[in-house]
Design a protein around this motif. Sequence first.
Motif, PDB file in Angstrom:
ATOM      1  N   UNK A   1       0.836  -1.206   0.000  1.00  0.00           N
ATOM      2  CA  UNK A   1       0.000   0.000   0.000  1.00  0.00           C
ATOM      3  C   UNK A   1       0.869   1.255   0.000  1.00  0.00           C
ATOM      4  N   UNK A   2       2.040   1.159   0.604  1.00  0.00           N
ATOM      5  CA  UNK A   2       2.934   2.313   0.711  1.00  0.00           C
ATOM      6  C   UNK A   2       3.767   2.530  -0.538  1.00  0.00           C
ATOM      7  N   UNK A   3       4.338   1.447  -1.088  1.00  0.00           N
ATOM      8  CA  UNK A   3       5.298   1.623  -2.183  1.00  0.00           C
ATOM      9  C   UNK A   3       4.762   1.221  -3.553  1.00  0.00           C
ATOM     10  N   UNK A   4       3.642   0.548  -3.626  1.00  0.00           N
ATOM     11  CA  UNK A   4       3.067   0.181  -4.918  1.00  0.00           C
ATOM     12  C   UNK A   4       3.417  -1.217  -5.367  1.00  0.00           C
ATOM     13  N   UNK A   5       4.676  -1.450  -5.709  1.00  0.00           N
ATOM     14  CA  UNK A   5       5.104  -2.782  -6.125  1.00  0.00           C
ATOM     15  C   UNK A   5       6.342  -3.173  -5.332  1.00  0.00           C
ATOM     16  N   UNK A   6       6.505  -4.491  -5.180  1.00  0.00           N
ATOM     17  CA  UNK A   6       7.648  -4.979  -4.424  1.00  0.00           C
ATOM     18  C   UNK A   6       7.911  -6.440  -4.814  1.00  0.00           C
ATOM     19  N   UNK A   7       9.177  -6.791  -4.835  1.00  0.00           N
ATOM     20  CA  UNK A   7       9.552  -8.195  -5.019  1.00  0.00           C
ATOM     21  C   UNK A   7       9.759  -8.807  -3.633  1.00  0.00           C
TER      22      UNK A   7
ATOM     23  N   UNK B   1      -8.705  -2.869   1.970  1.00  0.00           N
ATOM     24  CA  UNK B   1      -8.117  -1.660   1.400  1.00  0.00           C
ATOM     25  C   UNK B   1      -8.557  -0.420   2.174  1.00  0.00           C
ATOM     26  N   UNK B   2      -9.835  -0.340   2.522  1.00  0.00           N
ATOM     27  CA  UNK B   2     -10.322   0.810   3.287  1.00  0.00           C
ATOM     28  C   UNK B   2      -9.655   0.861   4.657  1.00  0.00           C
ATOM     29  N   UNK B   3      -9.458  -0.298   5.276  1.00  0.00           N
ATOM     30  CA  UNK B   3      -8.771  -0.337   6.569  1.00  0.00           C
ATOM     31  C   UNK B   3      -7.342   0.159   6.455  1.00  0.00           C
ATOM     32  N   UNK B   4      -6.633  -0.272   5.400  1.00  0.00           N
ATOM     33  CA  UNK B   4      -5.257   0.191   5.180  1.00  0.00           C
ATOM     34  C   UNK B   4      -5.230   1.692   4.887  1.00  0.00           C
ATOM     35  N   UNK B   5      -6.218   2.174   4.118  1.00  0.00           N
ATOM     36  CA  UNK B   5      -6.297   3.610   3.836  1.00  0.00           C
ATOM     37  C   UNK B   5      -6.494   4.389   5.133  1.00  0.00           C
ATOM     38  N   UNK B   6      -7.422   3.927   5.956  1.00  0.00           N
ATOM     39  CA  UNK B   6      -7.692   4.616   7.216  1.00  0.00           C
ATOM     40  C   UNK B   6      -6.475   4.592   8.132  1.00  0.00           C
TER      41      UNK B   6
ATOM     42  N   UNK C   1      -0.996   8.595  -1.247  1.00  0.00           N
ATOM     43  CA  UNK C   1      -2.272   7.888  -1.256  1.00  0.00           C
ATOM     44  C   UNK C   1      -3.296   8.712  -2.013  1.00  0.00           C
ATOM     45  N   UNK C   2      -3.931   8.117  -2.986  1.00  0.00           N
ATOM     46  CA  UNK C   2      -4.976   8.761  -3.778  1.00  0.00           C
ATOM     47  C   UNK C   2      -6.257   7.972  -3.551  1.00  0.00           C
ATOM     48  N   UNK C   3      -7.163   8.519  -2.788  1.00  0.00           N
ATOM     49  CA  UNK C   3      -8.354   7.788  -2.388  1.00  0.00           C
ATOM     50  C   UNK C   3      -9.589   8.541  -2.857  1.00  0.00           C
TER      51      UNK C   3
END
Length: 192
Positions: free
Chosen positions: A34-40, A102-107, A173-175
């Motif tokens: 959620x913070x960085x977008x993509x990750x390996x 997703x809403x929980x992570x956004x909050x 974050x774009x919500x």
Amino acid sequence: MTEDDVNTPDDQAASTGEELREHEVRTALLDLLAEVGTVTATEAASQLGYSSGLCSFHLRQLERHGYIEEAPHSGGRARPWRLKQHTPAADGPMEEQFGDLARGLEDESWQRWLTQRDEAPPKWRHDEAFSAVAYLTPEEMIKVANVIRRALAPYQDREQRPLARPDDARPVALIARLFPLLPHTADGTDQT
């Protein structure tokens, strides 16, 4: 972490069709995505302090249960992951669970921002939060959502292409939540 730590009973839920239970590594991975977008798995291991094997295992569990997906990449051995992209046609229990997650992570991210804003570099100590009520038809609501998606499209490739990011770019974050406001009755219940 040992092999026994990885193969706990909650991880066996995927093979039995049960719901994926909460796990500290998976929660940390979802927060990181959620913070960085993509990750390996290797990048996640470096950021979170777990082994790449453990991160890889839990990333596959999250994929199997529909929380994440493989991000587009140009081949090679690196396998980047991202939060599953929502499609307007998708609906059902899995999408509802993901929406709640997703809403929980956004909050949670919003609350973390509010408490740590003063620690950010000076030029990043502001936010652009707004809300509005508009009277729309269902078709107009879809059009508004599509306008927002198109406005963000020029920046989407930066998630998979770090070199396309300006030097001072940071994940933001774009919500946007578009939903009809339902009237309440005098006794507090919703009318339909």
